[in-house]
Design an enzyme around this catalytic site. Structure first.
Site, PDB file in Angstrom:
ATOM      1  N   CYS A  12       0.677  -1.186  -0.110  1.00 14.77           N
ATOM      2  CA  CYS A  12      -0.062  -0.012   0.178  1.00 14.77           C
ATOM      3  C   CYS A  12       0.670   1.451   0.050  1.00 14.77           C
ATOM      4  CB  CYS A  12      -0.938  -0.060   1.168  1.00 14.77           C
ATOM      5  SG  CYS A  12      -2.106  -1.293   1.256  1.00 14.77           S
ATOM      6  N   GLY A  38       0.390  -0.039  -4.897  1.00 15.49           N
ATOM      7  CA  GLY A  38      -0.536  -0.754  -4.764  1.00 15.49           C
ATOM      8  C   GLY A  38      -1.470  -0.538  -5.951  1.00 15.49           C
ATOM      9  N   ASN A 112      -0.527   1.259   5.915  1.00 12.27           N
ATOM     10  CA  ASN A 112       0.409   0.515   5.091  1.00 12.27           C
ATOM     11  C   ASN A 112       1.288  -0.466   5.937  1.00 12.27           C
ATOM     12  OD1 ASN A 112       3.567   1.080   3.515  1.00 12.27           O
ATOM     13  ND2 ASN A 112       2.364  -0.700   3.220  1.00 12.27           N
ATOM     14  N   GLY A 113       0.855  -1.751   5.654  1.00 13.03           N
ATOM     15  CA  GLY A 113       1.710  -2.692   6.604  1.00 13.03           C
ATOM     16  C   GLY A 113       0.976  -3.877   7.072  1.00 13.03           C
ATOM     17  N   CYS A 247      12.317  -2.675   6.461  1.00 13.16           N
ATOM     18  CA  CYS A 247      12.045  -3.571   5.321  1.00 13.16           C
ATOM     19  C   CYS A 247      13.188  -3.453   4.164  1.00 13.16           C
ATOM     20  CB  CYS A 247      10.660  -3.910   4.803  1.00 13.16           C
ATOM     21  SG  CYS A 247      10.582  -4.593   3.245  1.00 13.16           S
ATOM     22  N   TYR A 253      13.992  -3.663  -3.929  1.00 15.74           N
ATOM     23  CA  TYR A 253      12.792  -3.736  -5.104  1.00 15.74           C
ATOM     24  C   TYR A 253      11.642  -2.736  -4.905  1.00 15.74           C
ATOM     25  CZ  TYR A 253       8.972  -5.688  -7.678  1.00 15.74           C
ATOM     26  OH  TYR A 253       7.695  -5.645  -8.323  1.00 15.74           O
ATOM     27  N   SER A 294      13.063  -4.291 -12.589  1.00 15.23           N
ATOM     28  CA  SER A 294      13.463  -4.536 -11.380  1.00 15.23           C
ATOM     29  C   SER A 294      14.866  -4.601 -11.145  1.00 15.23           C
ATOM     30  CB  SER A 294      12.729  -5.624 -10.719  1.00 15.23           C
ATOM     31  OG  SER A 294      12.680  -6.873 -11.549  1.00 15.23           O
ATOM     32  N   ASP A 356      18.775  -9.665 -11.927  1.00 11.61           N
ATOM     33  CA  ASP A 356      17.270  -9.482 -11.146  1.00 11.61           C
ATOM     34  C   ASP A 356      17.276  -9.336  -9.762  1.00 11.61           C
ATOM     35  OD1 ASP A 356      14.473  -9.304 -11.529  1.00 11.61           O
ATOM     36  OD2 ASP A 356      14.051 -11.156 -12.268  1.00 11.61           O
ATOM     37  N   CYS A 393       6.776 -13.630   4.345  1.00 11.17           N
ATOM     38  CA  CYS A 393       6.771 -12.285   5.070  1.00 11.17           C
ATOM     39  C   CYS A 393       5.557 -12.162   5.820  1.00 11.17           C
ATOM     40  CB  CYS A 393       6.914 -11.091   4.044  1.00 11.17           C
ATOM     41  SG  CYS A 393       6.692  -9.359   4.844  1.00 11.17           S
ATOM     42  N   CYS A 444      14.834  -5.318   8.809  1.00  9.52           N
ATOM     43  CA  CYS A 444      14.266  -6.776   8.927  1.00  9.52           C
ATOM     44  C   CYS A 444      14.892  -7.611   7.812  1.00  9.52           C
ATOM     45  CB  CYS A 444      12.688  -6.493   8.639  1.00  9.52           C
ATOM     46  SG  CYS A 444      11.781  -8.066   8.567  1.00  9.52           S
ATOM     47  N   CYS A 447      12.688 -12.539   5.711  1.00 11.68           N
ATOM     48  CA  CYS A 447      12.463 -13.329   4.340  1.00 11.68           C
ATOM     49  C   CYS A 447      13.935 -13.982   4.154  1.00 11.68           C
ATOM     50  CB  CYS A 447      11.532 -12.633   3.320  1.00 11.68           C
ATOM     51  SG  CYS A 447      12.436 -11.140   3.071  1.00 11.68           S
TER      52      CYS A 447
HETATM   53 FE1  SF4 Z   1      10.799  -6.902   4.090  1.00  3.27          FE
HETATM   54 FE2  SF4 Z   1      11.449  -9.557   4.225  1.00  3.27          FE
HETATM   55 FE3  SF4 Z   1      11.014  -8.227   6.411  1.00  3.27          FE
HETATM   56 FE4  SF4 Z   1       8.827  -8.703   4.924  1.00  3.27          FE
HETATM   57  S1  SF4 Z   1      10.395 -10.417   5.911  1.00  3.27           S
HETATM   58  S2  SF4 Z   1       9.392  -6.925   6.144  1.00  3.27           S
HETATM   59  S3  SF4 Z   1       9.925  -8.505   2.616  1.00  3.27           S
HETATM   60  S4  SF4 Z   1      12.781  -7.879   4.803  1.00  3.27           S
END
Ligand code: SF4
Length: 489
Positions: A12, A38, A112-113, A247, A253, A294, A356, A393, A444, A447
């Site tokens: 978002c 979005g 957003n989130g 993030c 990306y 990307s 990529d 995620c 973070c 992932c």
């Molecule tokens: Fe971003 Fe990956 Fe953390 Fe999700 S898990 S917030 S995509 S870094």
């Protein structure tokens, strides 16, 4: 650009402007600049100090605000939202900003989130008699805000944000204030700017460039900013929270390359990721080819560092919208070719590096490599400008279930074989973080490494969802039951 099965969806974009005579138009252009965050729906809510006016629909920003749509959005204050659904279905009732009329007056919210304790909170609120109009977790915030004060000195806004957990950047509008909030870990971006001396808020600073606003600063993790006619007040709502968790995939990306986050230009960080990739994976090749869009910047960084020529061998069709076909085996390969076409003869007999930003399921990468080999490429090496995605995620990015992530289920050799590539290389976690010029504990990385900064219990949520789906009441059956009981008496 990836195929429909491959694309980690955006989530978002939020935007707000306070006390400006052209609030609705400014919000419109703000959302236009945030369209990449979005593409399912868009909405604007305005306020003239008394009444709220809203226009929300499914579709892209220019489709939603066709004709005279903006003319009915009166008032000098506006907030807006572009949405891709990560929680809650893609329905008109879930389109934001949401509005409530409660004992604290009217409140509109754009979020957003993803909240990680949404299931438990919704359960608790429903047990207390709250009735929900939507299936999005943003509505939980409004219900918490509307609850009567438990004590005379309670602050409903702070109480609310201290109860919700997970990722949230919020822009809210009351009858006389605009409020911006960023969660204590700062998962999602939120920027503060000024236009004609008036405050504006936006998910990304690129929106300020379009409306010609001045970028002032990022809203800090855990910060609440309240803007009214007197100006702006700010407070740190979580002074004890030290761990940040922005993030990092925003840099890799999601965010637009012309945005500025935490003092770092996204474009520069992607170039830097490409340079790091060249240091970590030196390959003898004839050309570096990006997967547009990307991979453009990381491929350029790789080329600058390695001195291997950069070629836009894939030509993107800019007129392709979202796919409207359910992909079969045939249409899936069409889907890949309709979006990107290879320049004939360019790669024949050449050693090619394609760059990529990620491999999710691997399906589209596989098709691209096949196209290159069919065109006569001698070697095809695949380089990815971040580490392998091995975990899903839970903070608002629509990465598929772990079981469907190629890197979570296959060894490096198996990935290479599956894609049909001569080699596959990923940027290291250290290399990716270094490209942002920030410390690792600001991010973070869940992932990639499975270290989730905010706990999430998927089983609790599953149990709540399953319970809710079997609890649909039949009033007729209840009446029958009562009637049969009264006959017995
Ligand atoms: Fe971003 Fe990956 Fe953390 Fe999700 S898990 S917030 S995509 S870094």
């Amino acid at each position: 650009m990836k195929g429909i099965q491959e694309f980690p969806k955006h989530y978002c974009g939020v935007f707000g402007v306070f006390d400006h005579p052209n609030a609705a138009e400014i919000a419109y252009y703000g959302l236009y600049a945030l369209q990449h965050r979005g593409q399912e729906s868009a909405g604007i809510v305005t306020c003239d100090g008394k009444s709220f006016y809203s226009h929300r629909k499914m579709g892209l920003v220019p489709q939603v605000f066709k004709g005279n749509a903006l003319a009915d959005l009166k008032g000098n204050n506006a907030i807006g939202h572009t949405r891709y659904s990560t929680t809650g279905a893609s329905h008109i009732q879930n389109v934001q900003p949401l509005i409530v009329d409660c004992n604290r007056g009217k409140i509109a919210i754009a979020h957003n989130g993803n909240l990680t304790n949404a299931g438990a909170l919704r359960d608790e609120l429903e047990a207390g008699g709250n009735i929900f109009q939507t299936t999005v977790d943003s509505e939980i915030i409004l219900h918490l805000l509307a609850r009567p004060n438990l004590s005379a000195d309670a602050n409903p806004l702070l109480d609310t944000i201290r109860r919700i957990q997970g990722a949230y950047s919020l822009v809210m509008l009351t009858e006389n204030e605009m409020i911006g909030v960023r969660d204590p870990h700062g998962f999602r971006p939120l920027s503060l700017g000024k236009l004609d001396g008036k405050w504006v808020l936006s998910s990304e600073s690129c929106a300020f460039d379009l409306i010609q606003a001045e970028f002032v600063r990022d809203v800090r993790p855990g910060e609440v900013v309240i803007i009214d006619k007197q100006g702006m007040r700010s407070m740190d709502a979580f002074p004890d929270q030290k761990r940040r968790a922005f993030c990092i995939f925003e840099y890799v990306y999601f965010a637009r390359p012309d945005s500025q986050i935490a003092g770092v230009n996204v474009y520069q960080s992607r170039i830097e990721m490409g340079r790091q990739l060249a240091k970590e994976h030196p390959i003898e090749a004839d050309m570096v080819v990006p997967v547009p869009d990307s991979g453009n910047y990381a491929a350029l960084g790789y080329s600058l560092e390695s001195k291997i020529p950069y070629h836009m061998a894939f030509v993107r069709n800019h007129y392709v919208g979202r796919s409207f076909l359910q992909p079969s085996q045939v249409t899936r390969s069409m889907d890949v070719r309709v979006k990107l076409n290879l320049v004939p003869n360019l790669v024949e007999g050449k050693r090619v590096i394609i760059v990529d930003d990620s491999i999710v399921r691997g399906t589209t990468s596989q098709s691209r490599i096949k196209i290159l080999k069919e065109a006569g490429a001698k070697e095809v090496h695949v380089l990815i400008s971040c580490p392998p995605h091995k975990h899903s995620c839970v903070y608002g990015i629509d990465f598929p279930d772990r079981k469907k992530l190629l890197a979570a289920t296959a060894t490096h050799e198996e990935i290479c074989r599956h894609l049909g590539a001569d080699s596959v290389g990923y940027l290291s976690e250290e290399g990716m973080v270094e490209a942002t010029h920030q410390p690792k504990d600001h991010f973070c990385l869940a992932c990639y490494n499975g270290d989730y900064p905010v706990a999430y219990d998927a089983d609790v949520d599953k149990e709540i969802i399953e319970r809710r789906s079997v609890e649909s009441v039949s009033f007729g059956e209840l009446l029958d039951k009562e009637a049969s009981q009264s006959k017995l008496i």
